[in-house]
Scaffold this active site. Structure first.
Site, PDB file in Angstrom:
ATOM      1  N   ASP A  97       0.878  -1.171   0.000  1.00 19.55           N
ATOM      2  CA  ASP A  97       0.000   0.000   0.000  1.00 19.55           C
ATOM      3  C   ASP A  97       0.918   1.223   0.000  1.00 19.55           C
ATOM      4  O   ASP A  97       2.126   1.105   0.229  1.00 19.55           O
ATOM      5  CB  ASP A  97      -0.897  -0.010   1.256  1.00 19.55           C
ATOM      6  CG  ASP A  97      -2.151   0.824   1.076  1.00 19.55           C
ATOM      7  OD1 ASP A  97      -3.249   0.257   1.018  1.00 19.55           O
ATOM      8  OD2 ASP A  97      -2.020   2.064   0.979  1.00 19.55           O
TER       9      ASP A  97
ATOM     10  N   ASN B 234       3.656   2.364  -4.647  1.00 19.75           N
ATOM     11  CA  ASN B 234       2.758   3.307  -5.313  1.00 19.75           C
ATOM     12  C   ASN B 234       2.429   2.735  -6.686  1.00 19.75           C
ATOM     13  O   ASN B 234       3.335   2.518  -7.504  1.00 19.75           O
ATOM     14  CB  ASN B 234       3.471   4.670  -5.442  1.00 19.75           C
ATOM     15  CG  ASN B 234       2.570   5.715  -6.063  1.00 19.75           C
ATOM     16  OD1 ASN B 234       1.514   5.394  -6.623  1.00 19.75           O
ATOM     17  ND2 ASN B 234       2.981   6.964  -5.971  1.00 19.75           N
TER      18      ASN B 234
ATOM     19  N   TYR C 116     -15.518   8.539 -11.185  1.00 17.75           N
ATOM     20  CA  TYR C 116     -15.219   7.185 -10.687  1.00 17.75           C
ATOM     21  C   TYR C 116     -15.869   6.140 -11.598  1.00 17.75           C
ATOM     22  O   TYR C 116     -15.229   5.180 -12.035  1.00 17.75           O
ATOM     23  CB  TYR C 116     -15.748   7.061  -9.256  1.00 17.75           C
ATOM     24  CG  TYR C 116     -15.706   5.682  -8.651  1.00 17.75           C
ATOM     25  CD1 TYR C 116     -14.510   5.089  -8.289  1.00 17.75           C
ATOM     26  CD2 TYR C 116     -16.894   4.978  -8.398  1.00 17.75           C
ATOM     27  CE1 TYR C 116     -14.482   3.834  -7.706  1.00 17.75           C
ATOM     28  CE2 TYR C 116     -16.872   3.726  -7.811  1.00 17.75           C
ATOM     29  CZ  TYR C 116     -15.664   3.158  -7.469  1.00 17.75           C
ATOM     30  OH  TYR C 116     -15.643   1.921  -6.886  1.00 17.75           O
TER      31      TYR C 116
HETATM   32  N1  SER Z   1     -18.973   1.851  -2.822  1.00 17.29           N
HETATM   33  C1  SER Z   1     -18.516   2.613  -3.955  1.00 17.29           C
HETATM   34  C2  SER Z   1     -18.733   4.060  -3.755  1.00 17.29           C
HETATM   35  O1  SER Z   1     -19.671   4.398  -3.079  1.00 17.29           O
HETATM   36  C3  SER Z   1     -19.208   2.158  -5.201  1.00 17.29           C
HETATM   37  O2  SER Z   1     -18.445   1.214  -5.840  1.00 17.29           O
HETATM   38  O3  SER Z   1     -18.024   4.847  -4.318  1.00 17.29           O
END
Ligand code: SER
Length: 318
Positions: A37, A55, A144
């Site tokens: 980590d 990293n 994301y």
């Molecule tokens: N648990 C994650 C989040 O809330 C979703 O993959 O970003």
């Protein structure tokens, strides 16, 4: 897994990594699992076997560990989650995409097997809300989700072009008592247990009716282990498999906690994470995972709540 295989975990101190590291060490032996980590190890769990700082942005450093320890499999878990990603989109893009690309490149060069978690965040407002299928519209609206969607395509590409044996799951919100999540939209479903036991109340950042797909960490870890054990020819999906275990809203979760803690009170103060939650499906269909490699969840809402309360109370008493 053959006897001479060696596992490298990247992101071992995160919510998934903390428990997956223990499970992999129990299954394959502690010396066969190298936990890494960005952070110093501060948990006895992670000290119970090889641990080093790494990293994922430093490809050469990954290559050095792979060469030195004759690594055969990488579990790449390091990522910036949904709510944090919205605050720093370019940082989320770099860590999530370039990190994965580094791992896949190393896997290609050294012929490694890879596990990488995807997410229900690949879905967006145009995806079906109920029992969202494996193959459907995926138009994510968070950075994301965009990185998880692009990452899935990259995994499939490396499999098709270079034969990399990469496997992935679209995890729903994950609930665990060992390590807390950081920066996710489903984090309320973990924080609530700590606050319920410490203070007897919790202010939820999502509206009471916001239903999302969820899974207890014991199921999530087992899913990764099972998928990675399946013979390669049974892994038909090389983007990521839909999986799920349960769906509930904050109101449902509060009611389940009330069965154990009748005085617990929930308040609601939705914030910017509400918009992210509203963009995701309410439930996930996982028939392909079941037919390809036998996925079956074990924990439902009530079993999960009972187990969470038992373990968090026990930890607090220690
Ligand atoms: N648990 C994650 C989040 O809330 C979703 O993959 O970003």
């Amino acid at each position: 897994m053959a006897k001479n295989e060696v596992i490298l975990i990247i992101g071992a101190k995160g919510q998934i990594g903390t428990e997956l590291t223990v499970a992999l060490r129990n299954k394959y032996g502690k010396d066969a699992v190298i936990a890494t980590d960005l952070l110093e190890p501060n948990s006895s769990l992670l000290k119970d076997g090889p641990y080093m700082m790494l990293n994922v942005m430093e490809k050469l450093a990954i290559e050095n560990i792979v060469t030195r320890y004759k690594v055969t499999t990488i579990y790449h878990l390091a990522a910036v989650l949904s709510a944090s990603g919205e605050k720093k989109p370019s940082h989320a893009w770099s860590i999530n995409m370039l990190g994965l690309m580094n791992v896949l490149d190393v896997a290609k060069i050294f012929g490694l097997k890879v596990f990488w978690p995807s997410s229900i965040a690949v879905f967006g407002p145009t995806s079906p809300k109920i029992l969202c299928p494996q193959h459907t519209v995926t138009e994510p609206t968070t950075v994301y989700g965009i990185t998880k969607f692009a990452g899935e395509q990259l995994c499939n590409y490396y499999h098709e072009q270079y034969g990399v044996d990469v496997r992935s799951l679209r995890y729903p919100g994950l609930i665990s008592y060992t390590a807390k999540p950081g920066g996710g939209t489903t984090d309320y479903a973990v924080d609530i247990f700590h606050q319920a036991l410490e203070k007897g109340n919790y202010t939820c950042f999502l509206k009471e009716e916001t239903t999302l797909p969820m899974m207890y960490m014991a199921d999530a870890v087992r899913a990764a282990l099972e998928l990675m054990e399946v013979p390669a020819d049974r892994v038909k999906i090389r983007t990521a498999y839909n999986i799920s275990a349960m769906s509930f809203s904050p109101k449902n979760l509060a009611a389940a906690i009330n069965k154990h803690l009748p005085d617990f009170i929930m308040h609601y103060k939705p914030d910017e994470r509400q918009k992210i939650a509203d963009s995701w499906p309410r439930s996930i269909e996982f028939i392909t995972a079941t037919s390809d490699w036998g996925w079956q969840p074990q924990y439902d809402l009530h079993e999960m709540v009972a187990d969470m309360l038992k373990h968090i109370s026990k930890n607090a008493a220690c």
